[in-house]
Write a protein that holds these residues in place. Structure first.
Motif, PDB file in Angstrom:
ATOM      1  N   UNK A   1       0.836  -1.206   0.000  1.00 36.93           N
ATOM      2  CA  UNK A   1       0.000   0.000   0.000  1.00 36.93           C
ATOM      3  C   UNK A   1       0.869   1.254   0.000  1.00 36.93           C
ATOM      4  N   UNK A   2       0.294   2.359  -0.368  1.00 36.80           N
ATOM      5  CA  UNK A   2       0.992   3.642  -0.305  1.00 36.80           C
ATOM      6  C   UNK A   2       1.103   4.096   1.146  1.00 36.80           C
ATOM      7  N   UNK A   3       2.080   4.939   1.429  1.00 36.40           N
ATOM      8  CA  UNK A   3       2.199   5.457   2.792  1.00 36.40           C
ATOM      9  C   UNK A   3       0.982   6.312   3.144  1.00 36.40           C
ATOM     10  N   UNK A   4       0.373   6.958   2.174  1.00 36.54           N
ATOM     11  CA  UNK A   4      -0.841   7.736   2.440  1.00 36.54           C
ATOM     12  C   UNK A   4      -1.970   6.817   2.914  1.00 36.54           C
ATOM     13  N   UNK A   5      -2.139   5.659   2.260  1.00 35.85           N
ATOM     14  CA  UNK A   5      -3.190   4.718   2.655  1.00 35.85           C
ATOM     15  C   UNK A   5      -2.944   4.239   4.079  1.00 35.85           C
ATOM     16  N   UNK A   6      -1.691   3.905   4.405  1.00 34.76           N
ATOM     17  CA  UNK A   6      -1.371   3.420   5.745  1.00 34.76           C
ATOM     18  C   UNK A   6      -1.626   4.506   6.783  1.00 34.76           C
ATOM     19  N   UNK A   7      -1.192   5.726   6.499  1.00 27.15           N
ATOM     20  CA  UNK A   7      -1.389   6.828   7.438  1.00 27.15           C
ATOM     21  C   UNK A   7      -2.871   7.111   7.658  1.00 27.15           C
ATOM     22  N   UNK A   8      -3.677   6.861   6.660  1.00 29.47           N
ATOM     23  CA  UNK A   8      -5.114   7.114   6.762  1.00 29.47           C
ATOM     24  C   UNK A   8      -5.825   6.016   7.557  1.00 29.47           C
TER      25      UNK A   8
ATOM     26  N   UNK B   1       3.442  11.910   4.692  1.00 27.63           N
ATOM     27  CA  UNK B   1       2.155  11.276   4.405  1.00 27.63           C
ATOM     28  C   UNK B   1       1.148  11.577   5.514  1.00 27.63           C
ATOM     29  N   UNK B   2       1.588  11.496   6.775  1.00 29.14           N
ATOM     30  CA  UNK B   2       0.703  11.802   7.899  1.00 29.14           C
ATOM     31  C   UNK B   2       0.222  13.245   7.810  1.00 29.14           C
ATOM     32  N   UNK B   3       1.122  14.153   7.497  1.00 32.36           N
ATOM     33  CA  UNK B   3       0.738  15.561   7.382  1.00 32.36           C
ATOM     34  C   UNK B   3      -0.259  15.788   6.256  1.00 32.36           C
ATOM     35  N   UNK B   4      -0.175  14.971   5.205  1.00 34.15           N
ATOM     36  CA  UNK B   4      -1.106  15.119   4.082  1.00 34.15           C
ATOM     37  C   UNK B   4      -2.500  14.610   4.428  1.00 34.15           C
ATOM     38  N   UNK B   5      -2.566  13.414   5.022  1.00 34.71           N
ATOM     39  CA  UNK B   5      -3.873  12.768   5.151  1.00 34.71           C
ATOM     40  C   UNK B   5      -4.458  12.847   6.564  1.00 34.71           C
ATOM     41  N   UNK B   6      -3.629  13.139   7.566  1.00 38.50           N
ATOM     42  CA  UNK B   6      -4.126  13.243   8.938  1.00 38.50           C
ATOM     43  C   UNK B   6      -3.426  14.383   9.661  1.00 38.50           C
ATOM     44  N   UNK B   7      -3.527  15.601   9.122  1.00 34.02           N
ATOM     45  CA  UNK B   7      -2.794  16.721   9.713  1.00 34.02           C
ATOM     46  C   UNK B   7      -3.167  16.947  11.172  1.00 34.02           C
ATOM     47  N   UNK B   8      -2.132  17.125  11.998  1.00 36.78           N
ATOM     48  CA  UNK B   8      -2.355  17.370  13.415  1.00 36.78           C
ATOM     49  C   UNK B   8      -2.565  16.122  14.248  1.00 36.78           C
ATOM     50  N   UNK B   9      -2.664  14.944  13.608  1.00 36.75           N
ATOM     51  CA  UNK B   9      -2.875  13.699  14.341  1.00 36.75           C
ATOM     52  C   UNK B   9      -1.562  12.948  14.520  1.00 36.75           C
ATOM     53  N   UNK B  10      -1.501  12.136  15.572  1.00 35.76           N
ATOM     54  CA  UNK B  10      -0.317  11.321  15.833  1.00 35.76           C
ATOM     55  C   UNK B  10      -0.431   9.982  15.121  1.00 35.76           C
TER      56      UNK B  10
END
Length: 313
Positions: free
Chosen positions: A194-201, A226-235
């Motif tokens: 999977x893409x890192x974006x999918x995992x971060x989401x 990737x986290x900043x793109x799909x879940x900004x502000x989340x850990x």
């Protein structure tokens, strides 16, 4: 916001230390599982953050791991009943080779036995011939991984529901019992295609294998972006599985080994500090390369290394 058990393993700006089972002496491919349970209890008493259990369905002559691993659900159940505080994690259940509802049932069962201490790590497996043995096309593993992930996530989440493969008009609505005491956190172990974006989401974080420090920094930077793109502000957590041959001499300088190091405890502390500074939140140590008695290693790690890296709930 992570749950209590997640927070003792993964926390922003902190690094915790876990251990991978089985813990074997060098050259020993046969585990004494009475000893492994005793070591799990010791790790719990000494304050390690987590115990990780692998899923190796089949062994073969061309597979480099000679260890005969117990089925992970069996071992996790045994460890759950002999420990009190340490987190238990699968590293990783092969999501593509097991039915997702069986995985969900196993996760709920271990989480119940451990009173909410379970973290479900999921991977895709990486051996095409093993896929063939199970009658699954390895070329479809990316799609199977996503589909199975969604089914597991629905069954063990905050509002659990069963997604059946087929649902004829007269089918009842299914649900899992016992009810899990807490939602089971899901972490990706490896990319699963999977893409890192999918995992971060979709996951609470990403566990990966040890890399040379510069390469690992680049891997973390990609993850953080990737986290900043799909879940900004989340850990979202970032963890590493690292081999360790702990030298008896605490001052022995670190020497890179396959997927880890041989080092004394002083240089190990330096390495872990640098990993923490570079964004790693958890390291699980694989002690299988060591020639020293495992109990001795755990006691030294607890005395010399853990005090700086423990996370309290």
């Amino acid at each position: 916001m992570p749950g209590v058990i997640e927070h003792t393993v993964f926390a922003e700006g902190r690094l915790s230390i876990g251990l991978t089972l089985p813990m074997l002496s060098s050259g020993n491919a046969v585990a004494d599982f009475d000893e492994q349970i005793a070591l799990a209890r010791l790790a719990d008493e000494l304050g390690f953050a987590a115990l990780w259990v692998r899923d190796v369905p089949l062994n073969s002559s061309d597979y480099p791991d000679p260890v005969g691993h117990l089925d992970p659900w069996v071992l996790l159940g045994a460890v759950a009943s002999h420990t009190k505080n340490i987190a238990l994690a699968s590293g990783a259940i092969v999501l593509t080779l097991r039915h997702p509802l069986h995985i969900a049932k196993g996760a709920v069962s271990v989480n119940t036995l451990s009173r909410g201490r379970f973290i479900l790590g999921l991977g895709s497996g990486d051996r095409p011939h093993e896929y063939a043995a199970f009658g699954i096309d390895a070329n479809e593993r990316r799609e199977v991984y996503r589909r199975h992930w969604d089914t597991v996530a629905a069954a063990i989440g905050r509002e659990p529901r069963v997604i059946p493969d087929q649902s004829p008009p007269d089918a009842p609505e299914f649900f899992l019992l016992p009810t899990s005491p807490t939602p089971v956190p899901m972490i990706a172990v490896g990319s699963g295609g999977q893409s890192v974006d999918w995992i971060a989401r979709n996951a609470i974080g990403l566990m990966t294998y040890h890399r040379e420090p510069e390469k690992q920094r680049a891997r973390y930077s990609m993850w953080r972006a990737a986290v900043d793109r799909v879940a900004p502000g989340e850990f979202r957590a970032f963890g590493v599985a690292m081999g360790l041959d702990l030298a008896a001499d605490q001052n022995e300088a670190a020497e890179p080994r396959s997927l880890g190091y041989r080092t004394g405890s002083n240089d190990l502390i330096r390495i872990l500090r640098e990993m923490r500074e570079n964004g790693t939140h958890h390291v699980t140590l694989n002690l299988q390369a060591s020639k020293r008695p495992t109990r001795e290693i755990l006691e030294e790690l607890a005395a010399e290394v853990l005090p700086e890296f423990q996370i309290r709930a």
